[in-house]
Write a protein that holds these residues in place. Structure first.
Motif, PDB file in Angstrom:
ATOM      1  N   LEU A  78      -3.113   3.606 -12.640  1.00  0.00           N
ATOM      2  CA  LEU A  78      -3.200   1.976 -12.233  1.00  0.00           C
ATOM      3  C   LEU A  78      -1.460   1.700 -12.238  1.00  0.00           C
ATOM      4  CD1 LEU A  78      -6.284   0.466 -13.460  1.00  0.00           C
ATOM      5  CD2 LEU A  78      -5.619   0.948 -10.835  1.00  0.00           C
ATOM      6  N   GLU A  79      -0.767   1.935 -13.229  1.00  0.00           N
ATOM      7  CA  GLU A  79       0.430   1.607 -13.387  1.00  0.00           C
ATOM      8  C   GLU A  79       1.402   2.131 -12.263  1.00  0.00           C
ATOM      9  OE1 GLU A  79       1.378   0.817 -18.147  1.00  0.00           O
ATOM     10  OE2 GLU A  79       1.547   2.800 -17.271  1.00  0.00           O
ATOM     11  N   LYS A  80       1.041   3.326 -11.817  1.00  0.00           N
ATOM     12  CA  LYS A  80       2.031   3.999 -10.697  1.00  0.00           C
ATOM     13  C   LYS A  80       1.344   3.166  -9.528  1.00  0.00           C
ATOM     14  CE  LYS A  80       2.235   8.814 -12.636  1.00  0.00           C
ATOM     15  NZ  LYS A  80       3.606   8.529 -12.480  1.00  0.00           N
ATOM     16  N   ALA A  81       0.097   2.701  -9.392  1.00  0.00           N
ATOM     17  CA  ALA A  81      -0.074   2.133  -8.159  1.00  0.00           C
ATOM     18  C   ALA A  81       0.677   0.842  -7.906  1.00  0.00           C
ATOM     19  CB  ALA A  81      -1.500   1.742  -8.193  1.00  0.00           C
ATOM     20  N   VAL A  82       0.735   0.021  -9.097  1.00  0.00           N
ATOM     21  CA  VAL A  82       1.626  -1.307  -8.731  1.00  0.00           C
ATOM     22  C   VAL A  82       2.742  -1.217  -9.196  1.00  0.00           C
ATOM     23  CG1 VAL A  82      -0.518  -2.406  -9.739  1.00  0.00           C
ATOM     24  CG2 VAL A  82       1.021  -1.787 -11.463  1.00  0.00           C
ATOM     25  N   GLY A  83       3.374   0.016  -9.528  1.00  0.00           N
ATOM     26  CA  GLY A  83       4.606   0.168  -9.738  1.00  0.00           C
ATOM     27  C   GLY A  83       5.686   1.176  -8.809  1.00  0.00           C
ATOM     28  N   ASP A  84       5.759   2.254  -9.125  1.00  0.00           N
ATOM     29  CA  ASP A  84       6.761   3.038  -8.436  1.00  0.00           C
ATOM     30  C   ASP A  84       6.249   4.280  -7.307  1.00  0.00           C
ATOM     31  OD1 ASP A  84       5.175   5.071 -10.021  1.00  0.00           O
ATOM     32  OD2 ASP A  84       6.760   5.549 -11.244  1.00  0.00           O
ATOM     33  N   CYS A  85       4.941   3.596  -6.821  1.00  0.00           N
ATOM     34  CA  CYS A  85       4.684   4.552  -5.714  1.00  0.00           C
ATOM     35  C   CYS A  85       5.250   4.417  -4.511  1.00  0.00           C
ATOM     36  CB  CYS A  85       3.041   4.820  -5.752  1.00  0.00           C
ATOM     37  SG  CYS A  85       2.188   5.412  -6.708  1.00  0.00           S
ATOM     38  N   PRO A  86       6.081   5.152  -3.684  1.00  0.00           N
ATOM     39  CA  PRO A  86       6.756   4.782  -2.701  1.00  0.00           C
ATOM     40  C   PRO A  86       5.766   4.769  -1.366  1.00  0.00           C
ATOM     41  CG  PRO A  86       7.197   7.049  -3.179  1.00  0.00           C
ATOM     42  CD  PRO A  86       6.255   6.652  -4.473  1.00  0.00           C
ATOM     43  N   GLU A  87       4.838   5.435  -1.438  1.00  0.00           N
ATOM     44  CA  GLU A  87       3.874   5.459  -0.486  1.00  0.00           C
ATOM     45  C   GLU A  87       2.836   4.446  -0.432  1.00  0.00           C
ATOM     46  OE1 GLU A  87       3.417   7.092   2.565  1.00  0.00           O
ATOM     47  OE2 GLU A  87       5.465   8.199   2.399  1.00  0.00           O
ATOM     48  N   GLY A  88       2.612   3.620   0.683  1.00  0.00           N
ATOM     49  CA  GLY A  88       1.514   2.756   0.999  1.00  0.00           C
ATOM     50  C   GLY A  88       0.138   3.275   1.059  1.00  0.00           C
ATOM     51  N   PRO A  89      -0.758   2.737   1.642  1.00  0.00           N
ATOM     52  CA  PRO A  89      -0.576   1.623   2.402  1.00  0.00           C
ATOM     53  C   PRO A  89      -1.400   0.325   1.626  1.00  0.00           C
ATOM     54  CG  PRO A  89      -2.416   2.792   3.231  1.00  0.00           C
ATOM     55  CD  PRO A  89      -2.109   3.516   2.145  1.00  0.00           C
ATOM     56  N   LEU A  90      -1.452   0.176   0.452  1.00  0.00           N
ATOM     57  CA  LEU A  90      -2.087  -0.889  -0.239  1.00  0.00           C
ATOM     58  C   LEU A  90      -1.497  -2.152   0.126  1.00  0.00           C
ATOM     59  CD1 LEU A  90      -2.620   0.151  -3.928  1.00  0.00           C
ATOM     60  CD2 LEU A  90      -4.290   0.073  -1.973  1.00  0.00           C
ATOM     61  N   THR A  91      -2.283  -3.271   0.562  1.00  0.00           N
ATOM     62  CA  THR A  91      -1.786  -4.575   0.739  1.00  0.00           C
ATOM     63  C   THR A  91      -1.674  -5.250  -0.497  1.00  0.00           C
ATOM     64  OG1 THR A  91      -4.260  -5.294   0.655  1.00  0.00           O
ATOM     65  CG2 THR A  91      -3.524  -4.671   2.748  1.00  0.00           C
ATOM     66  N   ASP A  92      -0.962  -6.433  -0.283  1.00  0.00           N
ATOM     67  CA  ASP A  92      -0.611  -6.981  -1.535  1.00  0.00           C
ATOM     68  C   ASP A  92      -1.727  -7.695  -2.371  1.00  0.00           C
ATOM     69  OD1 ASP A  92       2.241  -6.720  -1.092  1.00  0.00           O
ATOM     70  OD2 ASP A  92       2.313  -8.934   0.055  1.00  0.00           O
ATOM     71  N   GLU A  93      -2.890  -7.661  -1.404  1.00  0.00           N
ATOM     72  CA  GLU A  93      -4.117  -8.166  -2.271  1.00  0.00           C
ATOM     73  C   GLU A  93      -4.656  -7.009  -3.009  1.00  0.00           C
ATOM     74  OE1 GLU A  93      -8.389 -10.147  -1.027  1.00  0.00           O
ATOM     75  OE2 GLU A  93      -7.052  -9.754   0.409  1.00  0.00           O
ATOM     76  N   SER A  94      -4.483  -5.830  -2.351  1.00  0.00           N
ATOM     77  CA  SER A  94      -5.210  -4.707  -3.042  1.00  0.00           C
ATOM     78  C   SER A  94      -4.180  -4.361  -4.443  1.00  0.00           C
ATOM     79  CB  SER A  94      -5.152  -3.422  -2.226  1.00  0.00           C
ATOM     80  OG  SER A  94      -6.055  -3.743  -1.142  1.00  0.00           O
ATOM     81  N   ILE A  95      -2.827  -4.661  -4.354  1.00  0.00           N
ATOM     82  CA  ILE A  95      -1.976  -4.372  -5.426  1.00  0.00           C
ATOM     83  C   ILE A  95      -2.327  -5.377  -6.537  1.00  0.00           C
ATOM     84  CG2 ILE A  95       0.533  -4.499  -6.319  1.00  0.00           C
ATOM     85  CD1 ILE A  95       1.135  -3.458  -3.530  1.00  0.00           C
ATOM     86  N   GLN A  96      -2.728  -6.700  -6.281  1.00  0.00           N
ATOM     87  CA  GLN A  96      -2.921  -7.710  -7.164  1.00  0.00           C
ATOM     88  C   GLN A  96      -4.258  -7.001  -7.877  1.00  0.00           C
ATOM     89  OE1 GLN A  96      -3.055 -11.347  -5.014  1.00  0.00           O
ATOM     90  NE2 GLN A  96      -1.067 -11.480  -4.633  1.00  0.00           N
ATOM     91  N   ASP A  97      -5.455  -6.759  -7.150  1.00  0.00           N
ATOM     92  CA  ASP A  97      -6.549  -6.226  -7.846  1.00  0.00           C
ATOM     93  C   ASP A  97      -6.305  -4.991  -8.619  1.00  0.00           C
ATOM     94  OD1 ASP A  97      -8.121  -7.985  -6.130  1.00  0.00           O
ATOM     95  OD2 ASP A  97      -8.547  -6.586  -4.599  1.00  0.00           O
ATOM     96  N   ALA A  98      -5.470  -4.386  -8.330  1.00  0.00           N
ATOM     97  CA  ALA A  98      -4.993  -3.089  -9.254  1.00  0.00           C
ATOM     98  C   ALA A  98      -4.292  -3.810 -10.367  1.00  0.00           C
ATOM     99  CB  ALA A  98      -4.373  -2.124  -8.620  1.00  0.00           C
ATOM    100  N   GLN A  99      -3.591  -4.693 -10.389  1.00  0.00           N
ATOM    101  CA  GLN A  99      -3.109  -5.108 -11.467  1.00  0.00           C
ATOM    102  C   GLN A  99      -3.920  -5.855 -12.603  1.00  0.00           C
ATOM    103  OE1 GLN A  99       0.612  -5.234 -12.225  1.00  0.00           O
ATOM    104  NE2 GLN A  99      -0.402  -5.667 -14.076  1.00  0.00           N
ATOM    105  N   GLN A 100      -4.877  -6.588 -11.677  1.00  0.00           N
ATOM    106  CA  GLN A 100      -5.950  -7.188 -12.395  1.00  0.00           C
ATOM    107  C   GLN A 100      -6.910  -6.116 -13.401  1.00  0.00           C
ATOM    108  OE1 GLN A 100      -8.250  -9.854 -10.524  1.00  0.00           O
ATOM    109  NE2 GLN A 100      -9.871 -10.358 -12.122  1.00  0.00           N
ATOM    110  N   GLU A 101      -7.059  -5.265 -12.799  1.00  0.00           N
ATOM    111  CA  GLU A 101      -7.767  -3.975 -13.280  1.00  0.00           C
ATOM    112  C   GLU A 101      -6.906  -3.472 -14.422  1.00  0.00           C
ATOM    113  OE1 GLU A 101     -11.258  -1.089 -13.524  1.00  0.00           O
ATOM    114  OE2 GLU A 101     -10.769  -2.894 -12.160  1.00  0.00           O
TER     115      GLU A 101
END
Length: 245
Positions: free
Chosen positions: A215-238
């Motif tokens: 999850l840290e990679k998902a909200v941080g240093d992953c260069p490839e998408g395609p997560l939307t800002d909303e999905s990234i926020q969900d990952a951050q909350q998790e």
């Protein structure tokens, strides 16, 4: 009623689908003799498996549909010549442009464009840009994108295999693809790996440390998408919930 009070007849009145109330892009003639947008009348037929009746006359009719090619051609001519104007014409022209874009995307994909293959998968999965929703076709295009080296295609193949979307469910193979995509920088794959480890899904054991890592990679240093800002926020909350538990 005087002729002055009579409503002027509009050619579009005879061409619009009586269900969608738009000019049918894929017109078909039903057994009641009326022309409909294919998807509209097919939905009506599907919703009335017994005692099918015409949505216009309310009389019994069969399920046979015949393409109304002349109807489509006439609509195209009347819009092009400016006989039909307003919102109906604007929506028709939008569909014409959309059709050209669809054909161009298919052309690029058939020529080996990995990004185009992936985008076709997205369109078929979600019914975007004039494409009909079709999970099987979505999986096929994601698979082609994956084989062409597209990381997003790899992550989507993984999720489809894990969930049985458009393909037989195969959690082991799905995890292989998802892990591969996450390792190549897909934030989408990283997020769902993190969620899977957090909840013990797809045959994985609950592993808080692994969940936090992905999850840290998902909200941080992953260069490839395609997560939307909303999905990234969900990952951050998790992620925040895991760290605080």
């Amino acid at each position: 009623m005087s002729s002055a009070n009579k409503r002027k007849r509009d050619p579009a009145d005879e061409l619009i689908c009586p269900i969608s109330l738009e000019l049918p892009w894929d017109p078909v003639t039903a057994e009641d003799g009326r022309v409909y947008e294919r998807i509209s009348i097919e939905t009506h037929i599907k919703n009335h498996p017994r005692g099918l009746k015409s949505p216009i006359t309310n009389k019994k009719m069969g399920k046979k549909l015949v393409p109304a090619i002349q109807h489509r051609n006439m609509t195209d001519i009347l819009v092009e010549d400016g006989v039909i104007l307003g919102d109906l014409a604007a929506k028709w022209k939008e569909k014409v442009n959309q059709k050209k874009e669809m054909e161009e995307l298919l052309k690029k994909a058939d020529a080996g464009g990995a990004c185009a293959m992936y985008n076709l998968g997205v369109n078929y999965e979600n019914g975007y840009d004039g494409f009909n929703e079709d999970e099987k076709l979505a999986f096929q295009w994601y698979s082609r994108a994956h084989k062409a080296g597209n990381v997003r295609g790899t992550s989507s193949v993984g999720m489809h295999l894990l969930n049985g979307w458009g393909v037989a469910k195969n959690e082991k193979l799905g995890l292989v693809h998802l892990s591969s995509a996450a390792g190549q920088g897909s934030n989408y794959a990283a997020k769902w790996l993190g969620v899977a480890f957090a909840n013990g899904e797809y045959g994985l054991s609950v592993d808080k440390a692994m969940a936090i890592s992905w999850l840290e990679k998902a909200v941080g240093d992953c260069p490839e998408g395609p997560l939307t800002d909303e999905s990234i926020q969900d990952a951050q909350q998790e992620l925040d919930e895991l760290k605080s538990s």
